[in-house]
Design an enzyme around this catalytic site. Structure first.
Site, PDB file in Angstrom:
ATOM      1  N   CYS A 169      51.993  21.024  21.010  1.00 16.32           N
ATOM      2  CA  CYS A 169      50.737  20.473  20.273  1.00 16.32           C
ATOM      3  C   CYS A 169      51.198  19.351  19.061  1.00 16.32           C
ATOM      4  O   CYS A 169      50.761  18.483  18.611  1.00 16.32           O
ATOM      5  CB  CYS A 169      49.791  21.368  19.445  1.00 16.32           C
ATOM      6  SG  CYS A 169      50.729  22.158  18.289  1.00 16.32           S
ATOM      7  N   CYS A 213      48.518  28.900  16.623  1.00 12.54           N
ATOM      8  CA  CYS A 213      48.670  28.249  15.005  1.00 12.54           C
ATOM      9  C   CYS A 213      49.178  29.413  14.198  1.00 12.54           C
ATOM     10  O   CYS A 213      49.811  29.048  13.073  1.00 12.54           O
ATOM     11  CB  CYS A 213      47.383  27.864  14.775  1.00 12.54           C
ATOM     12  SG  CYS A 213      46.489  26.764  16.186  1.00 12.54           S
TER      13      CYS A 213
HETATM   14 FE1  FES Z   1      49.208  23.701  17.543  1.00  6.66          FE
HETATM   15 FE2  FES Z   1      47.151  24.291  15.723  1.00  6.66          FE
HETATM   16  S1  FES Z   1      46.911  23.218  17.597  1.00  6.66           S
HETATM   17  S2  FES Z   1      49.224  24.575  15.612  1.00  6.66           S
END
Ligand code: FES
Length: 129
Positions: free
Chosen positions: A35, A104
């Site tokens: 991400c 996360c």
């Molecule tokens: Fe990667 Fe939240 S989407 S840390």
């Protein structure tokens, strides 16, 4: 049911302990390659206690909420407790995260562990000096 708990929304909107500790003695930075989110933790450790902790997170709302909650969970705590903090405990303290957002909270656990490793490294270097 709402996707995010009230606690997640609260810590996302009003994150605790945001910032930098200039004289931190443990700094950890981790990222998630998928991400692209990045989290940096600053620890000020004295007498085996986390006296202060701050974070900077460049990431999603769940990452910000997880960092904020993680700092609250370790502030004032002895290192023995901080070492065992898991992402699950962070997520539980937030009243849960959606499955696809659990990574996360992993970032928060990893950032703290990385800062603790940095602290240990500094201690060893000081011992050598
Ligand atoms: Fe990667 Fe939240 S989407 S840390």
């Amino acid at each position: 049911m709402a996707l995010y708990s009230e606690k997640v929304m609260d810590h996302f909107r009003n994150p605790r302990n945001v910032g930098v500790i200039e004289d931190a003695n443990g700094i950890g930075e981790v990222g998630n390659a998928k991400c692209g989110d990045i989290m940096k933790m600053y620890l000020k450790i004295e007498d085996g206690i986390v006296q202060d902790v701050k974070f900077e997170t460049f990431g999603c709302g769940s990452a910000i909420a997880s960092s904020s909650m993680a700092t609250e969970l370790i502030k004032g705590k002895p290192l023995s407790e901080v070492k065992t903090l898991t992402n699950k405990a962070v997520a539980e303290a937030l009243d849960g995260l959606p499955d696809y957002k659990m990574h996360c909270s992993v970032l928060a656990e990893e950032a703290i562990q990385s800062a603790l490793e940095d602290y240990q490294r500094r201690l060893q270097e000081d011992a050598k000096a």
